[in-house]
Write an enzyme that holds these catalytic residues in place. Structure first.
Site, PDB file in Angstrom:
ATOM      1  N   SER A   2       0.817  -1.218   0.000  1.00  0.00           N
ATOM      2  CA  SER A   2       0.000   0.000   0.000  1.00  0.00           C
ATOM      3  C   SER A   2       0.847   1.262   0.000  1.00  0.00           C
ATOM      4  CB  SER A   2      -0.902   0.030   1.240  1.00  0.00           C
ATOM      5  OG  SER A   2      -1.581  -1.186   1.380  1.00  0.00           O
ATOM      6  N   HIS A  40      -6.758  -2.425  -6.275  1.00  0.00           N
ATOM      7  CA  HIS A  40      -5.448  -3.078  -6.362  1.00  0.00           C
ATOM      8  C   HIS A  40      -5.184  -3.365  -7.829  1.00  0.00           C
ATOM      9  CE1 HIS A  40      -4.428  -4.596  -2.095  1.00  0.00           C
ATOM     10  NE2 HIS A  40      -5.311  -3.627  -1.998  1.00  0.00           N
ATOM     11  N   HIS A  51      -3.122 -11.438  -2.054  1.00  0.00           N
ATOM     12  CA  HIS A  51      -3.216 -11.744  -0.627  1.00  0.00           C
ATOM     13  C   HIS A  51      -4.024 -13.021  -0.468  1.00  0.00           C
ATOM     14  CE1 HIS A  51      -2.833  -7.329  -0.960  1.00  0.00           C
ATOM     15  NE2 HIS A  51      -2.060  -7.445   0.102  1.00  0.00           N
ATOM     16  N   TYR A  76      -6.063 -13.599   1.827  1.00  0.00           N
ATOM     17  CA  TYR A  76      -7.439 -13.294   2.246  1.00  0.00           C
ATOM     18  C   TYR A  76      -8.364 -13.060   1.058  1.00  0.00           C
ATOM     19  CZ  TYR A  76      -6.089  -8.334   1.728  1.00  0.00           C
ATOM     20  OH  TYR A  76      -5.631  -7.135   1.250  1.00  0.00           O
ATOM     21  N   GLU A  77      -7.780 -12.873  -0.119  1.00  0.00           N
ATOM     22  CA  GLU A  77      -8.619 -12.736  -1.313  1.00  0.00           C
ATOM     23  C   GLU A  77      -9.147 -14.092  -1.764  1.00  0.00           C
ATOM     24  OE1 GLU A  77      -6.981  -9.816  -4.372  1.00  0.00           O
ATOM     25  OE2 GLU A  77      -5.250 -10.058  -3.062  1.00  0.00           O
ATOM     26  N   ALA A 132       2.215  -2.606   4.506  1.00  0.00           N
ATOM     27  CA  ALA A 132       1.652  -1.782   5.576  1.00  0.00           C
ATOM     28  C   ALA A 132       1.414  -2.712   6.747  1.00  0.00           C
ATOM     29  CB  ALA A 132       0.344  -1.157   5.118  1.00  0.00           C
ATOM     30  N   MET A 187      -0.901  -8.686   6.793  1.00  0.00           N
ATOM     31  CA  MET A 187      -1.612  -9.778   6.102  1.00  0.00           C
ATOM     32  C   MET A 187      -0.960 -10.151   4.774  1.00  0.00           C
ATOM     33  SD  MET A 187      -5.401  -8.176   6.599  1.00  0.00           S
ATOM     34  CE  MET A 187      -5.864  -7.336   8.123  1.00  0.00           C
ATOM     35  N   SER A 188       0.342  -9.958   4.686  1.00  0.00           N
ATOM     36  CA  SER A 188       0.999 -10.271   3.409  1.00  0.00           C
ATOM     37  C   SER A 188       2.405 -10.781   3.676  1.00  0.00           C
ATOM     38  CB  SER A 188       1.044  -9.016   2.527  1.00  0.00           C
ATOM     39  OG  SER A 188       1.885  -8.041   3.102  1.00  0.00           O
ATOM     40  N   ASN A 207      -0.392   2.237  11.602  1.00  0.00           N
ATOM     41  CA  ASN A 207      -1.305   2.423  12.742  1.00  0.00           C
ATOM     42  C   ASN A 207      -0.760   1.606  13.893  1.00  0.00           C
ATOM     43  OD1 ASN A 207      -2.294   0.123  10.811  1.00  0.00           O
ATOM     44  ND2 ASN A 207      -3.041  -0.455  12.845  1.00  0.00           N
ATOM     45  N   HIS A 238      -9.193   1.014   7.419  1.00  0.00           N
ATOM     46  CA  HIS A 238      -8.386   1.002   6.202  1.00  0.00           C
ATOM     47  C   HIS A 238      -8.023   2.437   5.802  1.00  0.00           C
ATOM     48  CE1 HIS A 238      -6.725  -0.579   2.538  1.00  0.00           C
ATOM     49  NE2 HIS A 238      -7.592   0.057   1.768  1.00  0.00           N
TER      50      HIS A 238
HETATM   51  N1  HPA Z   1      -3.180  -5.401  11.297  1.00  0.00           N
HETATM   52  C1  HPA Z   1      -3.033  -6.166  10.197  1.00  0.00           C
HETATM   53  N2  HPA Z   1      -2.695  -5.686   9.017  1.00  0.00           N
HETATM   54  C2  HPA Z   1      -2.456  -4.375   8.915  1.00  0.00           C
HETATM   55  C3  HPA Z   1      -2.600  -3.509  10.017  1.00  0.00           C
HETATM   56  C4  HPA Z   1      -2.984  -4.060  11.280  1.00  0.00           C
HETATM   57  O1  HPA Z   1      -3.108  -3.359  12.297  1.00  0.00           O
HETATM   58  N3  HPA Z   1      -2.297  -2.253   9.569  1.00  0.00           N
HETATM   59  C5  HPA Z   1      -1.996  -2.379   8.248  1.00  0.00           C
HETATM   60  N4  HPA Z   1      -2.090  -3.653   7.840  1.00  0.00           N
END
Ligand code: HPA
Length: 274
Positions: free
Chosen positions: A32, A63, A85, A87-88, A115, A213-214, A237, A249
């Protein structure tokens, strides 16, 4: 879509070679916010994923899905604009297929970025972290199934998944640019929900500094293939439960946008040293 074996990898690589004379040395999979690096590729060509035989195609809105070949700072690169990913709904083998194709194209090193949420409470949103190691908590593995010895060994060593040499270069380069990188362990989860506060406490106990998640499946395949890996997380974050606010997001994208230039400059300065 089909699974990764020598024939499908070769077919994809042959198709790409027929489109571009570039023989990439470095692979780039940027998460990202850093897709903009694509604009800095010189003499490049772009190939939509859907045109490449056996390549997975992204399902997530926004994406993009293109493979770019060209040069950055004098180095021949192949870059994924848009990644896959789990999760897709892709199996782990499919998320890692592009890495195998990049290897077939000749890359020796791979730069991955993502990210991530900060699990280490001394981190702050906006920090950049060089990944020292990872925890594969996806419950999946891209290497399951029969092992093709031509692609790598059955039981690959992961004791230096993230190259010490490249990490040193990263830290020195950041210092020259006037900031210090965090260095820590990335926990890769399946997603797509953000974690619960209890899960974040668990991850911290397990030694994680960041969560996302990647990345882990790509890195496992890269190491299986003998590719040297450098990874960065942009801490977009603080992870769930650390601050008294929900995760979104939008926050992730906002922070990624704010640090983009700093992150981009770092990556640009590192590429010629890889
Ligand atoms: N958790 C999981 N994946 C993420 C996060 C998070 O806090 N921030 C950005 N990708």
């Amino acid at each position: 879509m089909s699974t990764a074996n020598q024939a499908t990898i070769q077919e994809a690589a042959d198709y790409i070679r027929a489109k571009s004379g570039i023989r990439p040395e470095i692979g780039l999979i940027l998460g990202s916010g850093l897709g903009i690096l694509a604009d800095l590729i010189q003499d490049g060509i772009s190939i939509p994923y859907q045109d490449i035989p056996h390549f997975p195609v992204s399902t997530v809105e926004g994406h993009e899905g293109e493979l770019l070949l060209g040069t950055i700072e004098g180095r021949a690169v192949v870059m994924m604009k848009g990644r896959f990913h789990m999760y897709e709904g892709y199996g782990p083998q499919l998320t890692a297929f592009p890495v195998r194709v990049m290897k077939q194209l000749g890359i020796q090193s791979l730069l991955v970025t993502n990210a991530a949420g900060g699990v280490n409470t001394s981190y702050e949103a906006g920090d950049l972290m060089v990944i020292s190691d990872h925890l594969n908590l996806t419950g999946q593995n891209p290497l399951i199934g029969p092992n093709d010895a031509a692609l790598g060994v059955r039981f690959p060593d992961m004791s230096e998944a993230y190259s010490r040499r490249l990490r040193e270069i990263a830290k020195q380069t950041a210092a020259q640019q006037g900031f210090s990188l965090q260095e820590g362990v990335y926990a890769g989860l399946l997603g797509p929900n953000y974690e619960t506060p209890a899960e974040i406490v668990m991850l911290r106990t397990l030694g994680a500094d960041a969560v996302g998640m990647s990345t882990v499946s790509e890195v496992i395949v890269a190491r299986h293939a003998g590719i040297e890996v450098l990874g960065f997380s942009c801490i977009t974050n603080m992870a769930a439960g650390i601050l008294d606010q929900p995760l979104s997001h939008d926050e992730v994208m906002d922070t990624a946008e704010k640090v983009r230039e700093k992150f981009l400059n770092l990556v640009l300065a590192i590429i010629p040293q890889m």
